[in-house]
Motif scaffolding. Structure first.
Motif, short mmCIF file in Angstrom:
data_model
loop_
_atom_site.label_atom_id
_atom_site.label_comp_id
_atom_site.label_asym_id
_atom_site.label_seq_id
_atom_site.Cartn_x
_atom_site.Cartn_y
_atom_site.Cartn_z
N ARG A 196 0.83 -1.34 -0.01
CA ARG A 196 0.17 -0.14 -0.06
C ARG A 196 0.65 1.30 -0.17
O ARG A 196 0.63 2.35 -0.80
CB ARG A 196 -1.03 -0.05 1.21
N ALA A 197 1.94 1.38 0.78
CA ALA A 197 2.68 2.51 0.66
C ALA A 197 3.55 2.61 -0.65
O ALA A 197 3.71 3.91 -0.88
CB ALA A 197 3.97 2.06 1.88
N ARG A 198 3.95 1.51 -1.27
CA ARG A 198 4.49 1.67 -2.57
C ARG A 198 3.43 1.98 -3.66
O ARG A 198 3.65 2.82 -4.38
CB ARG A 198 4.93 0.13 -3.24
N ASP A 199 2.32 1.88 -3.45
CA ASP A 199 1.15 2.17 -4.10
C ASP A 199 0.86 3.70 -4.16
O ASP A 199 0.55 4.31 -5.09
CB ASP A 199 -0.08 1.58 -3.77
N LEU A 200 1.48 4.29 -3.01
CA LEU A 200 0.98 5.68 -2.84
C LEU A 200 2.52 6.52 -3.22
O LEU A 200 2.75 7.75 -3.04
CB LEU A 200 0.81 5.92 -1.18
N GLY A 201 3.76 5.67 -3.55
CA GLY A 201 4.76 6.08 -4.09
C GLY A 201 5.76 6.40 -3.25
O GLY A 201 6.64 7.20 -3.41
N PHE A 202 5.74 6.02 -1.94
CA PHE A 202 6.93 6.13 -0.80
C PHE A 202 8.02 5.30 -1.41
O PHE A 202 7.68 4.16 -1.91
CB PHE A 202 6.28 5.56 0.37
N SER A 203 9.23 5.82 -1.10
CA SER A 203 10.40 4.87 -1.52
C SER A 203 10.43 3.79 -0.64
O SER A 203 10.00 3.95 0.63
CB SER A 203 11.66 6.02 -1.61
N VAL A 204 11.55 3.30 -0.95
CA VAL A 204 11.94 1.95 0.26
C VAL A 204 12.22 2.51 1.43
O VAL A 204 12.13 2.02 2.53
CB VAL A 204 12.92 0.94 -0.53
N ALA A 205 13.10 3.54 1.29
CA ALA A 205 13.84 4.28 2.56
C ALA A 205 12.52 4.77 3.44
O ALA A 205 12.65 4.60 4.59
CB ALA A 205 14.65 5.15 2.21
N GLU A 206 11.71 5.57 2.79
CA GLU A 206 10.43 6.06 3.46
C GLU A 206 9.66 4.95 4.19
O GLU A 206 9.12 5.10 4.95
CB GLU A 206 9.73 6.82 2.37
#
Length: 149
Positions: free
Chosen positions: A52-62
């Protein structure tokens, strides 16, 4: 459950699950006596969070930071909000950059007759690095220069 089942249940590919383990984003899965990865419901829950975080465009570090905050029950919501707001600010910068590119290309397309003649303001702009208003055309973020043949 095995990696295929965890992948199906979480929506994260098996390749990405292995990558997240390798980079330490998620802990290594338990292993069965025969050496196969064995994922729990908690692992799948964490993988869904990451997806879900990746779907929202967060980077791996974030996402790593978000996971740390998610696991920390003593966290302050202000930390989560600050991280999310920073991501929103970056998204707005990207949107602005894309809008600027679209506007420049629209201007160039509108100046091109698109007929049988060879004169083409689009190609001239690409060649000179300037658009019709003599503004430099800036490279997009993340652009990689091609090596000369």
């Amino acid at each position: 459950m095995n990696i295929g089942q965890a992948s199906k249940a979480s929506g994260v590919s098996a390749k990405m699950i292995r990558y997240y383990e390798q980079t330490g984003l998620i802990p290594e899965a338990d292993r069965t006596s025969s050496g196969y990865r064995d994922y729990s419901g908690t692992d799948v829950h964490m993988l869904r969070f990451i997806r879900r975080a990746r779907d929202l465009g967060f980077s791996v570090a974030e996402i790593s930071d978000l996971l740390g905050l998610w696991r920390d029950e003593a966290r302050q919501s202000s930390e989560v909000k600050r991280l999310a707001q920073g991501h929103i600010d970056e998204l707005h910068k990207k949107i602005k950059g894309l809008q600027d590119m679209a506007n420049t290309l629209t201007t160039l397309v509108n100046t091109c007759n698109g007929d049988h003649r060879p004169h083409c303001p689009i190609l001239q702009s690409l060649e000179s690095g300037l658009d019709d208003e003599d503004r430099p055309v800036h490279p997009r973020a993340g652009a990689v220069a091609r090596a000369a043949p």
